[in-house]
Design a protein around this motif. Structure first.
Motif, PDB file in Angstrom:
ATOM      1  N   TYR A   1      44.461  40.076  48.441  1.00  0.00           N
ATOM      2  CA  TYR A   1      43.276  39.219  48.311  1.00  0.00           C
ATOM      3  C   TYR A   1      42.513  39.655  47.073  1.00  0.00           C
ATOM      4  O   TYR A   1      42.703  40.761  46.578  1.00  0.00           O
ATOM      5  N   PHE A   2      41.673  38.762  46.583  1.00  0.00           N
ATOM      6  CA  PHE A   2      40.893  39.081  45.382  1.00  0.00           C
ATOM      7  C   PHE A   2      39.499  39.541  45.782  1.00  0.00           C
ATOM      8  O   PHE A   2      38.804  38.850  46.524  1.00  0.00           O
ATOM      9  N   TYR A   3      39.085  40.694  45.320  1.00  0.00           N
ATOM     10  CA  TYR A   3      37.701  41.106  45.467  1.00  0.00           C
ATOM     11  C   TYR A   3      37.444  42.217  44.455  1.00  0.00           C
ATOM     12  O   TYR A   3      38.336  43.032  44.216  1.00  0.00           O
TER      13      TYR A   3
ATOM     14  N   GLY B   1      44.144  44.279  43.667  1.00  0.00           N
ATOM     15  CA  GLY B   1      44.287  42.936  44.213  1.00  0.00           C
ATOM     16  C   GLY B   1      45.063  42.926  45.511  1.00  0.00           C
ATOM     17  O   GLY B   1      45.377  41.876  46.052  1.00  0.00           O
TER      18      GLY B   1
ATOM     19  N   SER C   1      52.880  39.742  43.187  1.00  0.00           N
ATOM     20  CA  SER C   1      52.068  40.797  43.791  1.00  0.00           C
ATOM     21  C   SER C   1      51.498  41.723  42.710  1.00  0.00           C
ATOM     22  O   SER C   1      50.314  42.055  42.714  1.00  0.00           O
TER      23      SER C   1
ATOM     24  N   VAL D   1      37.752  33.601  38.393  1.00  0.00           N
ATOM     25  CA  VAL D   1      39.076  34.220  38.369  1.00  0.00           C
ATOM     26  C   VAL D   1      40.138  33.152  38.081  1.00  0.00           C
ATOM     27  O   VAL D   1      41.026  33.339  37.262  1.00  0.00           O
TER      28      VAL D   1
ATOM     29  N   GLN E   1      48.559  40.391  40.710  1.00  0.00           N
ATOM     30  CA  GLN E   1      47.350  40.156  41.479  1.00  0.00           C
ATOM     31  C   GLN E   1      46.141  40.884  40.867  1.00  0.00           C
ATOM     32  O   GLN E   1      45.033  40.394  40.911  1.00  0.00           O
ATOM     33  N   LYS E   2      46.382  42.069  40.276  1.00  0.00           N
ATOM     34  CA  LYS E   2      45.259  42.847  39.753  1.00  0.00           C
ATOM     35  C   LYS E   2      44.667  42.234  38.484  1.00  0.00           C
ATOM     36  O   LYS E   2      43.548  42.514  38.118  1.00  0.00           O
ATOM     37  N   PHE E   3      45.451  41.391  37.824  1.00  0.00           N
ATOM     38  CA  PHE E   3      44.948  40.825  36.568  1.00  0.00           C
ATOM     39  C   PHE E   3      44.137  39.573  36.871  1.00  0.00           C
ATOM     40  O   PHE E   3      44.608  38.448  36.751  1.00  0.00           O
ATOM     41  N   ASP E   4      42.881  39.828  37.297  1.00  0.00           N
ATOM     42  CA  ASP E   4      42.022  38.716  37.690  1.00  0.00           C
ATOM     43  C   ASP E   4      41.171  38.235  36.527  1.00  0.00           C
ATOM     44  O   ASP E   4      40.362  37.335  36.679  1.00  0.00           O
TER      45      ASP E   4
ATOM     46  N   LEU F   1      33.115  33.932  41.928  1.00  0.00           N
ATOM     47  CA  LEU F   1      34.337  34.741  41.875  1.00  0.00           C
ATOM     48  C   LEU F   1      35.595  33.868  41.830  1.00  0.00           C
ATOM     49  O   LEU F   1      36.426  33.999  40.938  1.00  0.00           O
TER      50      LEU F   1
ATOM     51  N   ARG G   1      38.917  42.603  34.857  1.00  0.00           N
ATOM     52  CA  ARG G   1      39.147  44.021  34.587  1.00  0.00           C
ATOM     53  C   ARG G   1      39.895  44.188  33.272  1.00  0.00           C
ATOM     54  O   ARG G   1      40.349  43.237  32.687  1.00  0.00           O
TER      55      ARG G   1
END
Lengths: 455, 472
Positions: B83-85, B91, A296, A320, A299-302, A316, A305
């Motif tokens: 979810y990814f956006y 995220g 979880s 990613v 998740q932000k490390f796509d 996308l 960023r």
């Protein structure tokens, strides 16, 4: 005089860190400027903070404004933290001198610092060997004499393991004692920041500076404000030894442990053997919790960023996928995938749901023992450091290395490692666990172990 | 063919700060990416602060006005929905478990009410992300599939909007503060979800189109597939976004960084008390208690603060209830509406309204002058600037001061009025002779001239009489 000393330390780092690899970045200019400022303040007779002049290394998973925050990963290679972590604010306010960011296993996934995406850190006691992890750079910086104190983070032993392997002291405080605002996440219900140092006294000094409630970390809600946290205890805490702590432990370490327990007995400490059968489930419970929370958090490390990717976004999903594929290491990807699997709707109850209830059982069993005895005592690690390159192929073997350290994180209690005795070049760590906010008793016993070790 | 409609309504709450940090919520009035911090911008190490208490109190009020049963003294967990956006900095979106369940509004069942945080805004074509909106508190209201037609939905949403506006619990200073997902099916056929409809009125259009589309397909023997569609407001049609054979898997987990929230009976009671009298009930009471028309009462209860001001002033200043109602819904509301203002955020207070109406009703200013005073009060530089930045500023000036400054107080000096009339007569001899020749309307031309000279401070009827005496 601070300036002179810091300059000498920096010179030592320049000369020797190439061999150790403790630092990702050394903040020469800022460290010298801060030292100069302290000298000026001292000359003007102004009061200095609690950490005045201490050279401090910070695990590179903690944000320092304007500095790279890599978390040991290529994913954050170009990311500059736009703010200071709460602990960095505290260190600056107490006149500590931050001399650099310490190397670590990528996103704190690992127990030996060979999982840094940049370079492996070596053990200052013998550079052929691992320093432990994931706060291996922090431990090595202190053990090599580059820093007086270092900050690490501990999710399942990441402070205590490297402290033990490098022959120094480290403490993972009570969950919520120190604000984690600015600590990049690993597993949020387990993560805690704590100090690594050459002595219990220095570790306590650092903890006294950084502990305290912070509105920016809800876990600190039950903690008193900084300066009002009790870290002292006078008297002899009663000691319990869980027999499970010694099962499968390296015989040489077990021998040193028994020597310690005899010495403590001779000093009049009351030591009782107890059994906590649920401890044998600690590893699966711990790793399932980590996988779920880590996937979880990651998740932000796509890949889009936190620093430039150097490419245009076209599709996308594909981009990613590709960026995460190329910028994350094998162990990190393994944990994300396992965590994703166990939190899918289909498997959520079978895995993650069960994990949460099993964790409550272990917590209760440990709390029950600590309700009767002052502290729990055992070895920190069941093995000595291994050679760099060993244990790389088999993740299960690496996971099992955490067997003695993860229970403290699952229970949210303080746990410290303090060196005792000598095995070849190494000094095995002894682990002291206390009840929640029972740091006072933990420090009291740590100081006693240090005294007995000097004897 | 029976149509089945259920709605998921997302509305921004009216709070100063975001849900889990202290950044301001006026995202559209601030420069892009200026209302952000490490927490709402998802920087590594940013952790959520305690949930915004203002948001909690608003959601409890909403739950109560929807007659939903609160989850009292239970742990309400905040979950992460993954979810990814690009507009979602972490995220995952934080969304709470239900705060209250099983309510009813306008005969439509309410399944649940819960919190969510808004994501940022992403402009696909420019590849630009603005996180100003990220973390703004939302309430999500999920209805039972109890609606049978677009009219049902419109009526339900109209009532809901009326309540939400009246109690000042939703954000009305920004645009795009409401988003609706509509689930719609024909009995026996698969369900289609229309996502992200951006206004209540578009819901009606989207549903009307979708019903026609589904029925036509069924009549032609084409099977309806379960899917997600998008309503294009320019063309008025819905288009397929993606087929949805299985439910989305957002891998919900409780957020380990957030202690579960819980509500006490006392908190719930405070919220329930605050919304005890619903606007329609109040309108009925105003009509019967003060003897005003139901239509006037309906406008008075457009905002709670407006109705509070009305009642307070009628009681305290002993205004004629019907005349005062006319003035509030007429001249006062007109100036507010013209500026797209609500009474509550206009800067005007009940005290201002009372003082101004007092001046008007006792003949100290004319109706035209009263308008001028309102304009003078509402259009100061400070207020215009405040409105542009989404801020609220209370007016310092009183109507009397403004009237003095603008020279709008009705002249009690009959000598001056007489002089102005004499001058107008002298200067407009043709109008005078026309009047004398029997053209009665010519006198109004002369009255107009006098009003110009006296800048509206003189009463038209008084002028007319004076001139009549003069030339009659």
């Amino acid at each position: 005089m601070h300036h002179e000393r810091i300059a000498r330390l920096l010179e030592k780092i320049r000369r020797e860190d190439g061999r150790i690899g403790a630092f990702i970045e050394v903040y020469e200019k800022e460290a010298l400027a801060k030292a100069q400022e302290l000298d000026r303040k001292a000359k003007e007779g102004k009061p200095l903070g609690r950490l005045a002049g201490k050279a401090i290394a910070i695990k590179n998973i903690i944000a320092a404004r304007g500095k790279r925050l890599t978390a040991g990963s290529k994913m954050l290679e170009n990311y500059i933290a736009p703010y200071d972590a709460a602990v960095v604010e505290r260190i600056n306010a107490e006149d500590g001198i931050i001399i650099g960011s310490a190397n670590m296993d990528e996103f704190a996934c690992g127990s030996d610092n060979t999982h840094s995406a940049y370079f492996a850190t070596r053990n200052p006691l013998d550079p052929e060997y691992v320093p432990g992890g994931s706060s291996g750079g922090s431990a090595a910086a202190v053990a090599a004499g580059f820093a007086d104190i270092a900050l690490g983070s501990d999710t399942g032993g990441s402070i205590r393991c490297p402290a033990s392997f490098c022959g120094i002291t480290g403490i993972k405080p009570t969950y919520g004692l120190v604000s984690r605002y600015g600590l990049s996440d690993m597993a949020m219900s387990l993560d805690q920041i704590g100090p690594l140092a050459n002595s219990a006294k220095d570790a306590k000094l650092m903890l006294s500076a950084i502990a305290g409630r912070d509105a920016r970390d809800q876990a600190t809600g039950g903690t008193p404000e900084n300066g009002k946290v009790a870290l002292d205890f006078s008297g002899k805490p009663t000691i319990a030894v869980a027999k499970e702590f010694l099962e499968g432990c390296d015989e040489r370490i077990a021998k040193e442990f028994h020597r310690l327990s005899d010495s403590l007995g001779a000093e009049g400490y009351q030591i009782s053997e107890v059994s906590i059968p649920s401890l044998k489930h600690a590893i699966p419970i711990y790793y399932l919790t980590v996988f779920a929370e880590f996937s979880s958090a990651m998740q932000k490390f796509d890949g889009l960023r936190y620093g430039k990717t150097g490419r245009e976004l076209e599709n996308l999903t594909e981009d990613v996928g590709e960026l995460r594929g190329s910028k994350l290491g094998l162990e990190v990807k393994r944990r994300i995938l396992l965590g994703t699997f166990i939190t899918t709707k289909e498997y959520h109850d079978a895995w993650y749901g069960k994990t949460l209830s099993a964790r409550a059982v272990i917590k209760r069993d440990i709390e029950a023992v600590l309700g009767k005895y002052g502290v729990l005592l055992g070895p920190t690690m069941s093995t000595l450091p291994w050679k760099i390159g060993q244990k790389m192929e088999n993740p299960l073997e690496m996971y099992l290395a955490d067997i003695l350290t993860v229970p403290a994180n699952l229970a949210g209690i303080p746990a410290a490692s303090v060196p005792f005795g000598k095995i070849g070049k190494f000094r095995p760590g002894m682990q002291v666990l206390g009840s929640r906010y029972g740091e006072g008793k933990v420090f009291a016993l740590m100081e006693e172990i240090e005294r007995l070790d000097r004897k | 063919m029976k149509t089945i409609i259920g709605l998921e309504i997302h509305v921004q709450l009216n709070t100063k700060a975001k849900l889990f940090c202290e950044c301001p919520t006026n995202y559209g009035h601030a420069e892009a990416n200026s209302n952000i911090c490490p927490i709402c911008a998802g920087q590594p190490g940013g952790k959520p602060m305690q949930m915004n208490g203002e948001a909690i109190s608003h959601v409890l009020k909403i739950a109560s006005m929807l007659k939903a049963k609160p989850e009292l003294d239970k742990d309400v967990f905040v979950q992460r929905k993954h979810y990814f956006y690009p507009d979602l900095p972490s995220g995952y979106q934080r969304t709470s478990k239900p705060v209250a369940k099983d309510g009813k509004l306008n005969g439509i069942g309410i399944w649940e009410v819960h919190f969510e945080e808004d994501p940022g805004r992403y402009e696909l074509k420019k590849g630009f992300v603005d996180y100003n909106r990220s973390g703004v508190p939302l309430v999500e209201i999920v209805t039972a599939p109890d609606m049978r037609s677009p009219e049902d939905a419109r009526e339900f949403l109209g009532k809901l909007e009326q309540y939400l506006r009246y109690f000042n619990v939703i954000n009305e200073t920004e645009v795009g503060t409401m988003r609706i997902d509509a689930n719609i099916s024909q009995e026996g056929s698969a369900r289609v979800e229309i996502k992200n409809i951006n206004s209540f009125s578009n819901v009606y259009d989207a549903l009307s189109f979708e019903i026609k589309r589904q029925r036509t397909q069924i009549e032609q023997g084409v099977k309806i597939v379960q899917e997600t569609r998008h309503f294009d407001e320019n063309s008025g049609i819905t288009v397929r976004l993606r087929k949805k054979e299985t439910a989305d898997d957002y891998r919900y987990v409780p957020d380990p960084d957030i202690s579960p929230i819980s509500f006490s009976a006392a908190q719930w009671k405070a919220a329930a008390d605050a919304v005890a009298e619903l606007p329609d009930a109040r309108a009925a009471r105003l009509a019967s208690q003060y003897g005003i028309t139901p239509a006037d009462a309906g406008v008075i209860v457009i905002e709670k603060e407006f109705a509070d001001a009305y009642e307070r002033l009628v009681k305290e200043r002993k205004f004629d209830a019907q005349k005062f109602a006319n003035w509030m819904r007429g001249p006062l509301r007109k100036q507010l509406n013209y500026r797209n203002l609500l009474f509550r955020n206009s800067g005007l207070t009940a005290k201002h309204a009372g003082e101004l109406y007092e001046m008007f009703s006792t003949g100290q200013v004319t109706d035209k002058a009263a308008d001028q005073i309102l304009i003078g009060m509402l259009d100061t530089d400070i207020l215009i600037k405040a409105r542009e930045s989404g801020a609220y500023v209370e007016l310092r000036d009183t109507p009397r001061n403004v009237a003095n400054d603008l020279g709008l107080l009705k002249s009690s000096d009959s000598g001056a009025l007489k002089a102005a009339c004499e001058q107008a007569v002298k200067e407009n001899q043709k109008a005078v002779s026309d009047y004398k020749a029997g053209n009665a309307k010519s006198i109004f031309f002369l009255v107009g001239k006098v009003m110009q000279k006296t800048k509206g401070t003189a009463d038209a009827r008084e002028i007319e009489e004076t001139i009549r005496e003069m030339i009659g």
